[in-house]
Write a protein that holds these residues in place. Sequence first.
Motif, PDB file in Angstrom:
ATOM      1  N   ILE A   1      26.737  49.156  37.797  1.00 20.05           N
ATOM      2  CA  ILE A   1      26.069  48.078  38.513  1.00 20.05           C
ATOM      3  C   ILE A   1      27.080  47.389  39.413  1.00 20.05           C
ATOM      4  O   ILE A   1      28.289  47.579  39.276  1.00 20.05           O
ATOM      5  N   THR A   2      26.613  46.572  40.347  1.00 22.76           N
ATOM      6  CA  THR A   2      27.524  45.785  41.178  1.00 22.76           C
ATOM      7  C   THR A   2      27.932  44.527  40.418  1.00 22.76           C
ATOM      8  O   THR A   2      27.267  44.097  39.480  1.00 22.76           O
ATOM      9  N   GLY A   3      29.003  43.912  40.871  1.00 21.21           N
ATOM     10  CA  GLY A   3      29.460  42.658  40.266  1.00 21.21           C
ATOM     11  C   GLY A   3      30.824  42.765  39.603  1.00 21.21           C
ATOM     12  O   GLY A   3      31.488  41.755  39.410  1.00 21.21           O
ATOM     13  N   PHE A   4      31.231  43.970  39.245  1.00 20.28           N
ATOM     14  CA  PHE A   4      32.565  44.168  38.692  1.00 20.28           C
ATOM     15  C   PHE A   4      33.525  44.632  39.785  1.00 20.28           C
ATOM     16  O   PHE A   4      33.150  45.413  40.667  1.00 20.28           O
ATOM     17  N   LEU A   5      34.774  44.176  39.701  1.00 21.77           N
ATOM     18  CA  LEU A   5      35.822  44.639  40.602  1.00 21.77           C
ATOM     19  C   LEU A   5      36.789  45.586  39.902  1.00 21.77           C
ATOM     20  O   LEU A   5      37.358  46.472  40.529  1.00 21.77           O
ATOM     21  N   SER A   6      36.967  45.388  38.605  1.00 20.29           N
ATOM     22  CA  SER A   6      37.854  46.254  37.837  1.00 20.29           C
ATOM     23  C   SER A   6      37.560  46.061  36.356  1.00 20.29           C
ATOM     24  O   SER A   6      37.265  44.942  35.920  1.00 20.29           O
ATOM     25  N   ILE A   7      37.626  47.148  35.585  1.00 21.72           N
ATOM     26  CA  ILE A   7      37.358  47.102  34.141  1.00 21.72           C
ATOM     27  C   ILE A   7      38.399  47.947  33.416  1.00 21.72           C
ATOM     28  O   ILE A   7      38.747  49.048  33.867  1.00 21.72           O
ATOM     29  N   ALA A   8      38.894  47.447  32.302  1.00 24.57           N
ATOM     30  CA  ALA A   8      39.838  48.217  31.492  1.00 24.57           C
ATOM     31  C   ALA A   8      39.174  49.504  31.023  1.00 24.57           C
ATOM     32  O   ALA A   8      38.029  49.491  30.585  1.00 24.57           O
ATOM     33  N   PRO A   9      39.875  50.626  31.074  1.00 20.67           N
ATOM     34  CA  PRO A   9      39.268  51.897  30.655  1.00 20.67           C
ATOM     35  C   PRO A   9      39.080  52.032  29.154  1.00 20.67           C
ATOM     36  O   PRO A   9      38.250  52.814  28.701  1.00 20.67           O
ATOM     37  N   SER A  10      39.839  51.264  28.367  1.00 22.84           N
ATOM     38  CA  SER A  10      39.747  51.383  26.911  1.00 22.84           C
ATOM     39  C   SER A  10      39.208  50.111  26.286  1.00 22.84           C
ATOM     40  O   SER A  10      39.208  49.040  26.895  1.00 22.84           O
ATOM     41  N   LYS A  11      38.775  50.231  25.034  1.00 21.02           N
ATOM     42  CA  LYS A  11      38.242  49.087  24.289  1.00 21.02           C
ATOM     43  C   LYS A  11      39.201  48.608  23.209  1.00 21.02           C
ATOM     44  O   LYS A  11      38.958  47.580  22.574  1.00 21.02           O
ATOM     45  N   ASP A  12      40.291  49.351  22.986  1.00 20.30           N
ATOM     46  CA  ASP A  12      41.159  49.041  21.852  1.00 20.30           C
ATOM     47  C   ASP A  12      42.638  49.249  22.145  1.00 20.30           C
ATOM     48  O   ASP A  12      43.443  49.340  21.219  1.00 20.30           O
ATOM     49  N   GLN A  13      43.011  49.314  23.425  1.00 23.23           N
ATOM     50  CA  GLN A  13      44.387  49.521  23.808  1.00 23.23           C
ATOM     51  C   GLN A  13      44.874  48.417  24.755  1.00 23.23           C
ATOM     52  O   GLN A  13      44.076  47.763  25.418  1.00 23.23           O
ATOM     53  N   TYR A  14      46.178  48.250  24.805  1.00 21.61           N
ATOM     54  CA  TYR A  14      46.800  47.314  25.743  1.00 21.61           C
ATOM     55  C   TYR A  14      46.545  47.788  27.176  1.00 21.61           C
ATOM     56  O   TYR A  14      46.770  48.958  27.502  1.00 21.61           O
ATOM     57  N   GLU A  15      46.057  46.869  28.020  1.00 23.41           N
ATOM     58  CA  GLU A  15      45.765  47.203  29.413  1.00 23.41           C
ATOM     59  C   GLU A  15      46.116  46.023  30.314  1.00 23.41           C
ATOM     60  O   GLU A  15      46.079  44.867  29.890  1.00 23.41           O
ATOM     61  N   ILE A  16      46.449  46.335  31.561  1.00 27.88           N
ATOM     62  CA  ILE A  16      46.600  45.321  32.601  1.00 27.88           C
ATOM     63  C   ILE A  16      45.539  45.607  33.659  1.00 27.88           C
ATOM     64  O   ILE A  16      45.543  46.671  34.277  1.00 27.88           O
ATOM     65  N   VAL A  17      44.618  44.663  33.844  1.00 26.07           N
ATOM     66  CA  VAL A  17      43.542  44.829  34.819  1.00 26.07           C
ATOM     67  C   VAL A  17      43.802  43.848  35.956  1.00 26.07           C
ATOM     68  O   VAL A  17      43.962  42.647  35.725  1.00 26.07           O
ATOM     69  N   GLU A  18      43.859  44.367  37.185  1.00 23.46           N
ATOM     70  CA  GLU A  18      44.195  43.480  38.295  1.00 23.46           C
ATOM     71  C   GLU A  18      43.358  43.817  39.525  1.00 23.46           C
ATOM     72  O   GLU A  18      42.826  44.921  39.673  1.00 23.46           O
ATOM     73  N   THR A  19      43.249  42.834  40.419  1.00 25.18           N
ATOM     74  CA  THR A  19      42.583  43.046  41.698  1.00 25.18           C
ATOM     75  C   THR A  19      43.104  42.030  42.700  1.00 25.18           C
ATOM     76  O   THR A  19      43.615  40.964  42.315  1.00 25.18           O
ATOM     77  N   ARG A  20      42.993  42.374  43.969  1.00 20.42           N
ATOM     78  CA  ARG A  20      43.356  41.460  45.045  1.00 20.42           C
ATOM     79  C   ARG A  20      42.080  40.996  45.715  1.00 20.42           C
ATOM     80  O   ARG A  20      41.205  41.816  46.031  1.00 20.42           O
ATOM     81  N   ILE A  21      41.972  39.709  45.957  1.00 22.43           N
ATOM     82  CA  ILE A  21      40.748  39.127  46.509  1.00 22.43           C
ATOM     83  C   ILE A  21      41.057  38.484  47.851  1.00 22.43           C
ATOM     84  O   ILE A  21      42.001  37.704  47.989  1.00 22.43           O
ATOM     85  N   SER A  22      40.279  38.825  48.857  1.00 17.10           N
ATOM     86  CA  SER A  22      40.379  38.190  50.177  1.00 17.10           C
ATOM     87  C   SER A  22      39.203  37.246  50.329  1.00 17.10           C
ATOM     88  O   SER A  22      38.053  37.643  50.176  1.00 17.10           O
ATOM     89  N   ARG A  23      39.487  36.011  50.638  1.00 19.43           N
ATOM     90  CA  ARG A  23      38.427  34.999  50.751  1.00 19.43           C
ATOM     91  C   ARG A  23      37.698  35.140  52.073  1.00 19.43           C
ATOM     92  O   ARG A  23      38.280  35.524  53.059  1.00 19.43           O
TER      93      ARG A  23
END
Length: 362
Positions: free
Chosen positions: A340-362
């Motif tokens: 669906i729309t509305g997400f920019l980035s999602i961690a691939p795992s449910k039980d591991q250490y992750e860094i989820v990041e995105t850059r946003i332009s206003r």
Amino acid sequence: MRRLSVLICSLMLLFVLLLPGASKSKAASQSFQVVAVQHKWNPEVDYASPDAFKAKIDSIMQDVMGKVDPNIPTLVTFPEHIGLPMLFIDNDIDILRSATTFAEAIQNLIKRHFAAVSAFRLYYGVDWVRALFLERSGVMAKAYLNTFKEMAAKYGVYLVAGSIPMRAVNEDGTLVKDDNTVYNLSYFFGPDGHLIGYQKKVNLVPTEQYKDENGNYGLDLNAGTLEELKVFSTPFGNVAIAICYDAFHYKVIWELVKKGGEILVMPSANPKLWTKEQQSDWLNSAWLATRHPYGLKWFANPMMVGPLKDITFEGQSSLGVNWVIAPEGPKMNYMDLDPITGFLSIAPSKDQYEIVETRISR
């Protein structure tokens, strides 16, 4: 009818943006970065001492800075209850290591500090677990504040330090009020290392209350109020913090919107398996808060994962955007749901250490 619905939703969003307080943020930066840290519990090691905890967070921040542009304003967010194991951080980690359950660890910690906890219990007129948090809050606050203040300043970022159950304290560790209250608190630091403010959790889950639905003793925390909710101004927009369960409650979201909230930060710790049903339910929190009619522009939902003794936490950290800002944006979703729309980035795992990041332009 479809065109009429779109028109109504757009008018409602315009109304929200014109509410008092919606234009109180500083002149917004053209672009900024948002990071959600999916932290994995390893409390017997990471909370062995204040220095061990600081070293762990420092290593995470090094990973974060390897993924972002240091020349662009950055908001880093950590998950709910990252401060909970700090109950044991002052030479008591052996109790946590030897316990079979987290409840057993708390009971044994009360026994070790029986005299001090008893004094707090009698003086403040509370039960044992609340008295433990009152007695431990000084140690917990020092480790928590020192670590996240230093990390924010060292790396020059805005930092939402997850949350911690303790007495409300000022930046220097002094009590805001000397009473018998203990809250689930999320502190927010600026890139100079100074405290911008803190948020109290309003809607407590059963395990945070005096007793849960099965009669088991919980953390015995106090709930904040809607009136106490704050929105924090930054150069890239107004940050609104809703600690986990709060983001599922429309009254909390509306209060944050009325106070000018733009960027929703939802520090979370989900003590359940990340089933398809859980994933569907999670869409009723931060993702929904950036749908109509609320009007929040972006969200960050850092999740705690892994085992805390007998309690397993699962979830996928995520970043998202308002449907009006990006109606034709990328389509994605939690692992078992249709895109669906509305997400920019999602961690691939449910039980591991992750860094989820995105850059946003206003």
